[in-house]
Design a protein around this motif. Sequence first.
Motif, PDB file in Angstrom:
ATOM      1  N   ILE A 189      -3.668 -13.365  -2.088  1.00 55.46           N
ATOM      2  CA  ILE A 189      -2.593 -13.025  -1.146  1.00 55.46           C
ATOM      3  C   ILE A 189      -1.226 -13.262  -1.787  1.00 55.46           C
ATOM      4  CG2 ILE A 189      -1.538 -13.635   1.064  1.00 55.46           C
ATOM      5  CD1 ILE A 189      -4.359 -14.327   2.065  1.00 55.46           C
ATOM      6  N   ALA A 190      -1.077 -14.402  -2.470  1.00 54.93           N
ATOM      7  CA  ALA A 190       0.195 -14.690  -3.134  1.00 54.93           C
ATOM      8  C   ALA A 190       0.489 -13.667  -4.215  1.00 54.93           C
ATOM      9  CB  ALA A 190       0.152 -16.102  -3.731  1.00 54.93           C
ATOM     10  N   GLY A 191      -0.551 -13.203  -4.906  1.00 52.08           N
ATOM     11  CA  GLY A 191      -0.349 -12.166  -5.913  1.00 52.08           C
ATOM     12  C   GLY A 191       0.163 -10.872  -5.308  1.00 52.08           C
ATOM     13  N   ALA A 192      -0.347 -10.525  -4.137  1.00 55.55           N
ATOM     14  CA  ALA A 192       0.133  -9.318  -3.461  1.00 55.55           C
ATOM     15  C   ALA A 192       1.599  -9.475  -3.044  1.00 55.55           C
ATOM     16  CB  ALA A 192      -0.734  -9.036  -2.240  1.00 55.55           C
ATOM     17  N   LEU A 193       1.957 -10.647  -2.568  1.00 55.17           N
ATOM     18  CA  LEU A 193       3.356 -10.876  -2.191  1.00 55.17           C
ATOM     19  C   LEU A 193       4.272 -10.831  -3.417  1.00 55.17           C
ATOM     20  CD1 LEU A 193       2.825 -13.782   0.371  1.00 55.17           C
ATOM     21  CD2 LEU A 193       3.362 -11.389   0.886  1.00 55.17           C
ATOM     22  N   TRP A 194       3.804 -11.380  -4.526  1.00 54.82           N
ATOM     23  CA  TRP A 194       4.583 -11.336  -5.762  1.00 54.82           C
ATOM     24  C   TRP A 194       4.719  -9.900  -6.265  1.00 54.82           C
ATOM     25  CZ3 TRP A 194       3.012 -14.241 -10.897  1.00 54.82           C
ATOM     26  CH2 TRP A 194       4.101 -14.183 -11.800  1.00 54.82           C
ATOM     27  N   ALA A 195       3.642  -9.114  -6.141  1.00 61.47           N
ATOM     28  CA  ALA A 195       3.696  -7.714  -6.570  1.00 61.47           C
ATOM     29  C   ALA A 195       4.724  -6.935  -5.758  1.00 61.47           C
ATOM     30  CB  ALA A 195       2.319  -7.077  -6.426  1.00 61.47           C
ATOM     31  N   ASP A 196       4.813  -7.222  -4.463  1.00 63.45           N
ATOM     32  CA  ASP A 196       5.805  -6.539  -3.639  1.00 63.45           C
ATOM     33  C   ASP A 196       7.222  -6.896  -4.076  1.00 63.45           C
ATOM     34  OD1 ASP A 196       6.647  -5.019  -1.211  1.00 63.45           O
ATOM     35  OD2 ASP A 196       7.366  -7.011  -0.622  1.00 63.45           O
ATOM     36  N   LYS A 197       7.419  -8.156  -4.446  1.00 64.10           N
ATOM     37  CA  LYS A 197       8.745  -8.583  -4.877  1.00 64.10           C
ATOM     38  C   LYS A 197       9.097  -8.012  -6.250  1.00 64.10           C
ATOM     39  CE  LYS A 197      11.484 -12.756  -5.769  1.00 64.10           C
ATOM     40  NZ  LYS A 197      12.623 -12.332  -4.938  1.00 64.10           N
ATOM     41  N   ALA A 198       8.097  -7.954  -7.156  1.00 69.52           N
ATOM     42  CA  ALA A 198       8.362  -7.521  -8.531  1.00 69.52           C
ATOM     43  C   ALA A 198       8.333  -6.010  -8.694  1.00 69.52           C
ATOM     44  CB  ALA A 198       7.343  -8.166  -9.476  1.00 69.52           C
ATOM     45  N   TRP A 199       7.375  -5.346  -8.015  1.00 66.46           N
ATOM     46  CA  TRP A 199       7.170  -3.912  -8.243  1.00 66.46           C
ATOM     47  C   TRP A 199       7.369  -3.063  -6.991  1.00 66.46           C
ATOM     48  CZ3 TRP A 199       2.249  -6.287 -10.449  1.00 66.46           C
ATOM     49  CH2 TRP A 199       2.501  -6.782 -11.735  1.00 66.46           C
ATOM     50  N   GLY A 200       7.664  -3.691  -5.852  1.00 62.74           N
ATOM     51  CA  GLY A 200       7.949  -2.935  -4.647  1.00 62.74           C
ATOM     52  C   GLY A 200       6.726  -2.443  -3.910  1.00 62.74           C
ATOM     53  N   ARG A 201       5.531  -3.008  -4.184  1.00 63.63           N
ATOM     54  CA  ARG A 201       4.328  -2.651  -3.416  1.00 63.63           C
ATOM     55  C   ARG A 201       3.354  -3.815  -3.476  1.00 63.63           C
ATOM     56  NH1 ARG A 201       1.349  -3.792  -7.011  1.00 63.63           N
ATOM     57  NH2 ARG A 201       0.614  -2.619  -8.793  1.00 63.63           N
ATOM     58  N   TYR A 202       2.555  -3.922  -2.385  1.00 62.90           N
ATOM     59  CA  TYR A 202       1.597  -5.017  -2.311  1.00 62.90           C
ATOM     60  C   TYR A 202       0.334  -4.738  -3.117  1.00 62.90           C
ATOM     61  CZ  TYR A 202       4.430  -6.818   1.551  1.00 62.90           C
ATOM     62  OH  TYR A 202       5.469  -7.296   2.318  1.00 62.90           O
ATOM     63  N   TRP A 203      -0.021  -3.477  -3.219  1.00 62.09           N
ATOM     64  CA  TRP A 203      -1.282  -3.110  -3.872  1.00 62.09           C
ATOM     65  C   TRP A 203      -1.083  -1.814  -4.643  1.00 62.09           C
ATOM     66  CZ3 TRP A 203      -5.740  -5.744  -4.467  1.00 62.09           C
ATOM     67  CH2 TRP A 203      -6.856  -5.048  -4.932  1.00 62.09           C
ATOM     68  N   GLY A 204      -1.524  -1.800  -5.908  1.00 63.07           N
ATOM     69  CA  GLY A 204      -1.331  -0.598  -6.707  1.00 63.07           C
ATOM     70  C   GLY A 204      -2.533  -0.214  -7.541  1.00 63.07           C
ATOM     71  N   TRP A 205      -3.714  -0.787  -7.228  1.00 67.06           N
ATOM     72  CA  TRP A 205      -4.951  -0.487  -7.964  1.00 67.06           C
ATOM     73  C   TRP A 205      -4.833  -0.802  -9.453  1.00 67.06           C
ATOM     74  CZ3 TRP A 205      -9.028  -0.032  -4.987  1.00 67.06           C
ATOM     75  CH2 TRP A 205      -8.849   0.448  -3.692  1.00 67.06           C
ATOM     76  N   ASP A 206      -4.022  -1.782  -9.774  1.00 67.60           N
ATOM     77  CA  ASP A 206      -3.976  -2.279 -11.141  1.00 67.60           C
ATOM     78  C   ASP A 206      -5.310  -2.960 -11.444  1.00 67.60           C
ATOM     79  OD1 ASP A 206      -2.195  -3.085 -13.552  1.00 67.60           O
ATOM     80  OD2 ASP A 206      -3.079  -4.985 -12.907  1.00 67.60           O
ATOM     81  N   PRO A 207      -5.836  -2.858 -12.692  1.00 68.96           N
ATOM     82  CA  PRO A 207      -7.149  -3.458 -12.996  1.00 68.96           C
ATOM     83  C   PRO A 207      -7.255  -4.928 -12.619  1.00 68.96           C
ATOM     84  CG  PRO A 207      -6.470  -2.022 -14.788  1.00 68.96           C
ATOM     85  CD  PRO A 207      -5.315  -2.089 -13.840  1.00 68.96           C
ATOM     86  N   LYS A 208      -6.199  -5.699 -12.860  1.00 71.48           N
ATOM     87  CA  LYS A 208      -6.251  -7.122 -12.515  1.00 71.48           C
ATOM     88  C   LYS A 208      -6.355  -7.315 -11.011  1.00 71.48           C
ATOM     89  CE  LYS A 208      -5.614 -10.281 -14.916  1.00 71.48           C
ATOM     90  NZ  LYS A 208      -6.490 -11.244 -15.617  1.00 71.48           N
ATOM     91  N   GLU A 209      -5.644  -6.520 -10.245  1.00 80.37           N
ATOM     92  CA  GLU A 209      -5.716  -6.611  -8.790  1.00 80.37           C
ATOM     93  C   GLU A 209      -7.116  -6.236  -8.301  1.00 80.37           C
ATOM     94  OE1 GLU A 209      -1.030  -5.278  -8.122  1.00 80.37           O
ATOM     95  OE2 GLU A 209      -2.681  -3.915  -7.640  1.00 80.37           O
ATOM     96  N   VAL A 210      -7.659  -5.170  -8.875  1.00 80.77           N
ATOM     97  CA  VAL A 210      -8.980  -4.694  -8.452  1.00 80.77           C
ATOM     98  C   VAL A 210     -10.044  -5.748  -8.730  1.00 80.77           C
ATOM     99  CG1 VAL A 210     -10.770  -2.977  -8.883  1.00 80.77           C
ATOM    100  CG2 VAL A 210      -8.379  -2.258  -8.677  1.00 80.77           C
TER     101      VAL A 210
END
Length: 322
Positions: free
Chosen positions: A242-263
Amino acid sequence: MPVEVDVGLATLSDQLTLATVLLYIVAMIGYALDLGFGRVRSTAKARTAGEPALVTVGGDAGGVSQDIPRDEAPEEKAPPAWALRAAPVALALTWLGWAANLAAILTRGWAIGRWPWGNMYEFVVAMCFAAVSAFLFMHLRYRNLFLGAFVTVAAALGLGFAVRYLYVQAGPVVPALNSYWVAIHVSAAIIASGLFIMAGVAGVLFLVRKDSAVRLPSRQDLERVAHRAIVVGFPIWTFAVIAGALWADKAWGRYWGWDPKEVWAFITWIAYAAYLHARATAGFRGRAAMIVQLIAFACLMFNLVGVNIFLGGLHSYAEVPG
């Protein structure tokens, strides 16, 4: 303005990491000596002093079973004095290695003035520290000393792999990692990974343990250790995702982007959730549950190491040497 690195502290950190590997290896030898020559642990605890023991006369499958009083059963030979000291010495060396591991992490961070897990080398060093911390905590709480040999060898191998194949000199990181989210997201992932590593070690031992291995812990004890570690680690991993998704929104402007690490982080979450669900299902115990747990552990290892080496993506800033 370029960030200056304290070369002295960075060098000290590298030396402390090498010292940690040595201490864990020597501790592992001590635990192994205790397992091989110390007191037998896996005995029939249900027997009382006056309860008869079932002994087979003849030594083969066709022998006759007789009830012989426990007092008349042959006693196990007392272990040598040095074997009795092996476990306390090994535990002391583990604590020393743990302190050296912690000092290596802290000096690395002080050398560059940032959180010391901005690349794969630093992450693996911290993950090994978390695994040994989980073992020491579980030992203080449940006296699970029997896992010492296997956790320390796993930590030594992990640190050796990091030093040999993942090492990068202390230095600045990409702007995306200059965030307080490193202390939140990555720290949670490290703690959960340490707990999952200990559960994975217990799971492997569960599968390879033979019934005749009287000096190893019982399968019930191994399953109990693995389950306790995952029960604690799973909500921490959930928080890390969950914290990674929040950080992704702050850094890249989206919570989820199907990046391999996220998947793969999500796949790992599903796998451990499947284990906990299966473990809570009536009758789903033992070997089947351990296999599910080890599948989840394999997903974890691929997410932590394999994704950065083979898949890349937005998390390729982890600096895996070519």
